[in-house]
Design an enzyme around this catalytic site. Structure first.
Site, PDB file in Angstrom:
ATOM      1  NE  ARG A   6      36.826  49.054 120.253  1.00  0.00           N
ATOM      2  CZ  ARG A   6      35.639  48.656 119.844  1.00  0.00           C
ATOM      3  NH1 ARG A   6      34.567  49.379 120.084  1.00  0.00           N
ATOM      4  NH2 ARG A   6      35.506  47.525 119.188  1.00  0.00           N
TER       5      ARG A   6
ATOM      6  CB  THR B  35      25.829  44.192 116.016  1.00  0.00           C
ATOM      7  OG1 THR B  35      25.318  42.865 115.838  1.00  0.00           O
ATOM      8  CG2 THR B  35      24.801  45.193 115.508  1.00  0.00           C
TER       9      THR B  35
ATOM     10  CB  THR C 251      26.370  47.517 118.135  1.00  0.00           C
ATOM     11  OG1 THR C 251      27.578  47.612 118.849  1.00  0.00           O
ATOM     12  CG2 THR C 251      26.424  48.378 116.889  1.00  0.00           C
TER      13      THR C 251
ATOM     14  N   GLY D 275      35.474  51.585 117.443  1.00  0.00           N
ATOM     15  CA  GLY D 275      35.150  50.297 116.825  1.00  0.00           C
ATOM     16  C   GLY D 275      34.794  50.451 115.364  1.00  0.00           C
TER      17      GLY D 275
END
Ligand code: GLY
Length: 359
Positions: A231, A254, A203, A233
């Site tokens: 999904r 991250t 990330t 995040g």
């Protein structure tokens, strides 16, 4: 199992001592951009843009686009590791301090630069977050082509994961003597010791402040490796993956997104800065909150500490900045760092940390 207050304070004191050696940026260092360790070129580009008079969000996005376009970063944009079905689904958000506006996309397919689509959500809709097919449709009508984001290397890594997943399916495990060189390199780079529980990482978050003290932030990711389709995040969640308040500062994260969402870590870090905390200490305090509120046994190691990695990055209006990690080193033993750029150039700095150890 809970973590005693004493244990936490002890480790936080170690972290604070480590952090004290990091010199605070004087206000004159603005513009400043701070990011995750994969963002050295991104912070350099962001500061260059702001020095040329560009809006801080445009500069932040232009910096992050470099990493999104890079197939060798397999945690962001083009070349990102796909979901469990082999499909690359990207999450991203942007937040603009001066206008206090934000935009985000989640589970977006076929667009290398989800941050650019997130900015269009912010600028051209009444919404904040578009997901899945809705985000894809929005990108299409705004002229974004539907590109294949799955590189050969990412496909091979995904197939290898699938082949090793279970002894009870019809996929045969590859012979360790004949692993594909790309896959072998990826396993080593990521410190995978258990092929059925591969470590996930990556990330990019970037927060920026320009010479006038205007702020912006943006975050972009391909998400957890082999995640369930759909999904989402923390990265596209305003207040978790990123939060920017033009009176105070900007912060983002991250690492394990589920842990961040549960504490609204981006917002919490900005609130700690609002209370007068240095950005580095604000990041540490958010990590401490995560450590204290992580209670599920499956998420704790034998010492009762989180068994996952997570990191925060922050900059305040004055141009002070910081980065902090739950653990001092990554899974291959490399010291956790973050990237920062200001008027004197771009560099890597050691991140403060809550716990000594690898993750
Ligand atoms: N922090 C990135 C993710 O959990 O997807």
């Amino acid at each position: 199992m809970t973590i005693s207050r004493r244990k936490l304070l002890g480790t936080a004191a170690v972290a604070a001592a480590a952090a004290r050696v990091v010199k605070a940026a004087p206000a004159t260092a603005r513009p400043v951009a701070v990011s995750s360790a994969n963002g050295l070129r991104a912070v350099e580009r962001a500061v260059k843009g702001m020095m040329g008079g560009e809006d801080p969000l445009d500069s932040a996005i232009a910096g992050v686009n470099i990493v999104e376009d890079d197939p060798t970063d397999m945690t962001v944009g083009y070349g990102g590791i796909p979901n469990e079905e082999g499909v690359v689904q990207l999450d991203a958000c942007v937040m603009h301090g001066p206008t206090a506006r934000a935009g985000a996309v989640a589970s977006l397919e076929g667009v290398k630069n989800p941050t650019r689509v997130a900015k269009l959500v912010m600028e051209t809709t009444d919404h904040i977050l578009l997901v899945g097919p809705g985000a894809r449709h929005f990108a299409t009508v705004n002229g974004f082509a539907n590109e294949n984001l799955l590189t050969e290397k990412a496909r091979k890594v995904w197939l290898f994961w699938k082949q090793n997943l279970s002894d009870n399916d019809k996929w045969l495990e590859p012979d360790p003597a004949h692993y594909d060189p790309d896959v072998k390199a990826f396993i080593e780079e990521n410190g995978w010791d258990d092929l059925r529980k591969p470590k996930s990482g990556g990330t990019i978050h970037l927060s920026a402040v320009n010479a006038r003290g205007d702020l912006a932030g943006c975050t972009s990711t391909s998400g957890l490796f082999f995640k369930m389709p759909g999904r989402v995040g923390d990265s596209p969640i305003i207040g978790a993956g990123c939060f920017t308040d033009n009176d105070v500062g900007s912060a983002g994260s991250t690492g394990r997104g589920e842990a961040n969402i549960l504490v609204s870590g981006g917002h919490l870090t900005v609130e700690f800065m609002r209370q007068g905390k240095h950005p580095r200490d604000a990041c540490l305090m958010t990590l401490e909150r995560i450590a204290r509120t992580t209670r599920e046994k499956r998420l704790l190691n034998v010492a009762g500490r989180p068994n996952f990695g997570i990191r925060f990055y922050a900059v305040n209006k004055a141009g002070q900045y910081g980065g902090a990690s739950m653990y001092s080193h990554n899974s291959t033993g490399k010291r956790r760092q973050f990237a920062v750029a200001d008027s004197s150039g771009a560099r890597m700095e050691d991140a403060a940390f809550l716990f000594e150890g690898r993750m």
